[in-house]
Write a protein that holds these residues in place. Structure first.
Motif, PDB file in Angstrom:
ATOM      1  N   ASP A   8       0.883  -1.161   0.000  1.00  0.00           N
ATOM      2  CA  ASP A   8       0.000   0.000   0.000  1.00  0.00           C
ATOM      3  C   ASP A   8       0.926   1.217   0.000  1.00  0.00           C
ATOM      4  N   ASP A  10      -0.018   4.988   1.005  1.00  0.00           N
ATOM      5  CA  ASP A  10      -0.172   5.983   2.079  1.00  0.00           C
ATOM      6  C   ASP A  10      -0.215   5.306   3.452  1.00  0.00           C
ATOM      7  N   GLY A  11       0.636   5.756   4.341  1.00  0.00           N
ATOM      8  CA  GLY A  11       0.701   5.156   5.674  1.00  0.00           C
ATOM      9  C   GLY A  11       1.627   3.958   5.728  1.00  0.00           C
ATOM     10  N   ASP A 171      -1.677  -0.718   5.917  1.00  0.00           N
ATOM     11  CA  ASP A 171      -1.959  -0.145   7.243  1.00  0.00           C
ATOM     12  C   ASP A 171      -3.466  -0.003   7.476  1.00  0.00           C
ATOM     13  N   SER A 172      -4.279  -0.544   6.550  1.00  0.00           N
ATOM     14  CA  SER A 172      -5.736  -0.381   6.668  1.00  0.00           C
ATOM     15  C   SER A 172      -6.457  -1.714   6.521  1.00  0.00           C
ATOM     16  N   ASP A 175      -6.766  -2.945   3.011  1.00  0.00           N
ATOM     17  CA  ASP A 175      -5.616  -3.677   2.460  1.00  0.00           C
ATOM     18  C   ASP A 175      -5.701  -5.160   2.833  1.00  0.00           C
TER      19      ASP A 175
HETATM   20 MG   LIG Z   1      -2.791   3.088   3.646  1.00  0.00          MG
END
Ligand SMILES: [Mg+2]
Length: 222
Positions: A8, A10-11, A171-172, A175
């Motif tokens: 992923d 972002d993050g 991070d989500s 994902d």
């Molecule tokens: Mg993310």
């Protein structure tokens, strides 16, 4: 051991923007059509948007959902570029780990493809990944984002990844769910902004930094 890793964006690779950046970008998109939107509607269109909700909101204001969404994505990508240039959206310190892994790698992001491309160029990271897939600037792109498997499968095809030996790092929950939907293992990356988060999907692995990947995949020094 895995021989393909999907990241992923972002993050995971770069820090996330303040939500206000997206709220302002979305407000500008509405204003571009001469609409003064309710704050709740701006919020709904700014975040991890639900396509049905976007259509419902657009119907209320008499807007074409595709036209609003294209403008929203354009404003969001321009705003994120500004955040990158200003150093507020920046790579994580452990990003070099990606270069030292002896695996095929791809980015699968729900951010705009154009934003991912800008980041890779700006951070001189084009050669660190074998492929990258962001979202198209359209309602179709919203429908196809994680947890749907559309971009995950395209990335796996692009790097010739075997599902049995592919890991998704995110991070989500989206994902982790996309990984489950695609039949591949997942690693939840618990960075600082996820300190208290309890994923609704149980990941195969949990990592605190990208260094944790050294125990799961080979390195070019092996
Ligand atoms: Mg993310």
């Amino acid at each position: 051991m895995y021989d393909a890793v999907l990241f992923d964006n972002d993050g995971v690779l770069v820090t996330v923007c303040e939500f206000s950046v997206f709220l302002e970008a979305t407000r500008r998109a509405f204003e571009g059509f001469g609409v003064d939107p309710e704050p709740a509607d701006v919020e709904a269109v700014s975040g991890v948007a639900d396509p049905e909700r976007v259509r419902e909101i657009c119907a209320r204001y008499g807007l074409d959902p595709n036209a609003l969404w294209r403008r929203r994505d354009r404003e969001a990508t321009l705003a994120q570029r500004e955040e990158v240039r200003a150093g507020r959206k920046r790579p994580y310190d452990d990003l070099d780990v990606v270069r030292s892994l002896d695996v095929r790698t791809a980015i699968v992001s729900s951010n705009q493809h154009e934003t991912v491309e800008f980041l890779l160029d700006h951070l001189d990271l084009r050669d660190a990944f074998d492929a990258y897939f962001g979202r198209e600037h359209s309602m179709a792109g919203v429908e196809r984002k994680k947890p749907a498997t559309h971009y995950v499968e395209r990335a796996m095809a692009a790097i010739d990844a075997d599902p049995e030996r592919t890991l998704m790092v995110g991070d989500s929950d989206s994902d982790l769910l996309a990984a489950r939907n695609a039949g591949i293992d997942s690693a939840f990356l618990r960075r600082e902004h996820r300190a208290g988060h309890e994923p609704s999907i149980t990941p195969t692995h949990e990592l605190s930094t990208l260094h944790g990947l050294y125990g799961l995949v080979g390195t070019s020094a092996d």
